[in-house]
Design an enzyme around this catalytic site. Structure first.
Site: not given
Ligand code: NAD
Length: 489
Positions: A176, A249, A283, A380
């Site tokens: 997905k 992750e 990231c 973030e």
């Protein structure tokens, strides 16, 4: 070509979702350009994909790993042949500049070639037994059906980091992708089909995370989940996955330390590339610069001069340095963080606005006088916003680096080898770069984070561990009953 309708890929066939609904993928540099319409999959589609993956499992896992690797070599060839077309697609679908988009495709090619070779090296161990005439070893087993859930920011590379190792280990897959980049995912699956992957081995279900993603996470026949995405989603997945093998992750708040003895030209190259490359949407993006106070002002001036020259625009143009953000929500999020930073007392040296352009652009922004407790120095942002944090010495720099909940990538610029090694030892992160920016992983080395970034390790041999189980085997050829721990003489 744009605006076509795409389908799900289940059991080797391209099919519509029985939801009857579709969603669109847009070009973030030209939001009126619809790149395609995609199936809004649902729980029934996931069910069918799992059935297909289950049916395909025995025969796929029975093919030897070196032979499975041959299919990945074909995948690598097809990716190479289509590299330029795919790179343009990456740029159109998520906005990164074309040179970086080529890197995304290249990473998928490298991964296919590397993992194909791993098919001949799926090593276990042999080790002496404590008993005579007995052999001890480990072998690798597939996990079963794997659910792969991916983000949009590396729309080919991240799927490649999961699909190829999962396949070489003999698993079958329900994939997905992010709803921001379904076209790249569809092209990847098309290539797998063209390379001769048997039906049912990889199944693609596009659609929302809350329904398609969650059905995958909860499905009792799926044995493993490999997820890359935000911490928020990862936390939900962990709660719902039950006893599956789960690899996470997640996000980062990566820092670059610039010491007073650093080569400042090199360090400014690193900050510009780490902070504003991919518009800060990696990231591993460097969103914090921890700078020694002795060189702070000089370094600020150097960075501002460099940032002024960055040209915003459509990533397909060779003159563009920084592309758009992926969507309107990301643009609003960056604006929101600028306001938060100002409210918390940080000072903007350059940027901080949404430019008058059609796409989802945001000015490369540099904050200074940040403290480690400010939200812009902790959370973030995933946009082109860098926070400069002044420190008085090396120890304070390491403390600042480790002050965040995340632990993905890190870098230090120093000419002092002692400080470099102390930083390698004391920084809490999965990756540390010395005199190089926070980005630039290679596929034969492990990649992943610590703390709230998650605990998965992808790529390298550790990536194989994520997608296989270890079986321990004892072969006793003594011809009599030998009892470990009991027959001790
Ligand atoms: P996201 O968490 O919003 O989405 C990631 C994927 O999860 C998408 O496919 C989404 O549809 C799906 N999803 C959403 N809700 C779900 C749910 N409830 N159940 C199951 N699946 C669900 O992340 P994003 O915005 O696509 O990606 C950006 C994030 O990814 C950033 O935080 C970035 O740091 C992170 N990222 C991490 C790495 C890494 O290797 N550590 C690499 C790339 C991106």
């Amino acid at each position: 070509m744009f605006g076509s309708k795409y389908k799900l890929y289940i059991d080797g066939k391209w099919v519509n979702s029985n939801s009857g609904q579709t969603f669109s993928s847009l070009n973030p540099a030209k939001p009126k350009q619809v790149l395609g319409r995609f199936q809004k999959g649902n729980e029934n589609d996931v069910e069918k994909a799992v059935e297909a993956a289950e049916k395909a499992f025995d025969s796929w896992s029975d093919i030897t790993a070196p032979k499975r690797g041959l299919i990945l070599l074909k995948v690598a060839e097809l990716l190479k042949k289509n590299k330029e077309k795919l790179a343009k697609l990456v740029t159109r679908e998520m906005g990164k500049v074309i040179a970086e988009a080529r890197g995304d495709v290249q990473e998928a090619i490298d991964m296919a070639e590397y993992i194909a070779g791993e098919g001949r090296r799926l090593f276990g161990h042999t080790t002496p037994s404590e008993l005579r005439n007995k052999m001890c070893m480990t072998i690798r087993m597939p996990v079963g059906i794997f659910g792969l859930i991916t983000p949009w920011n590396f729309p080919l590379a991240v799927p490649a980091w999961k699909i190829f190792p999962a396949l070489i280990c003999g698993n079958t897959i329900v994939f997905k992708p992010s709803s921001d980049t379904p076209l790249c995912a569809t092209k990847m699956v098309e290539i797998l089909g063209m390379a001769g992957l048997p039906k049912g081995v990889v199944n693609l279900v596009t659609g929302p995370g809350g329904s398609v993603g969650m059905s995958i996470v909860k499905h009792r026949k799926i044995r493993g989940i490999s997820f890359t995405g935000s911490k928020f989603t990862g936390e939900t997945i962990v709660k719902e996955a039950g006893l599956k093998k789960v690899g996470l992750e997640m996000g980062g708040k990566n820092g670059i330390i610039v010491m007073d003895d650093a080569n400042l030209v090199l360090a400014s190259d690193g900050v510009i590339w780490g902070g504003y490359g991919t518009t800060g949407q990696r990231c591993t993006a460097a969103s914090r610069v921890i700078v020694h106070e002795k060189i702070k002002e000089k370094f600020e001036m150097m960075l501002v001069q460099r940032i002024k020259k960055l040209r915003l625009g459509d990533g397909l143009k060779s003159t563009t340095d920084v592309g758009p953000l992926v969507n309107k929500a990301a643009q609003e999020k960056s604006m929101n963080y600028v306001e938060i930073g100002l409210r918390d007392g940080a000072k903007i040296l350059i940027g901080g606005r949404i430019p008058k352009m059609k796409g989802f652009f945001f000015e490369p922004t540099l904050f200074t006088n940040c403290t480690i407790d400010m939200r812009i120095a902790q959370e973030e942002i995933f946009g082109p916003i860098v926070s400069l944090i002044p420190v008085k010495d090396f120890d304070e720099a390491i403390d600042a680096m480790n002050s965040v909940e995340y632990g993905l990538s890190s870098a230090i610029y120093t000419e002092d080898i002692r400080k470099a090694f102390l930083a390698i030892q004391h920084i809490e992160a999965g990756l540390t770069y010395v005199n190089s920016s926070t980005i630039g992983s290679e596929v034969h080395l492990p990649f992943g984070g610590v703390k709230h970034t998650g605990h998965a390790r992808e790529a390298g041999i550790e990536g194989i561990n994520e997608f296989s189980e270890t079986k321990t085997v004892y072969v006793d050829y003594s011809g009599r009953l030998q009892k470990a721990q009991i027959d001790i003489t």
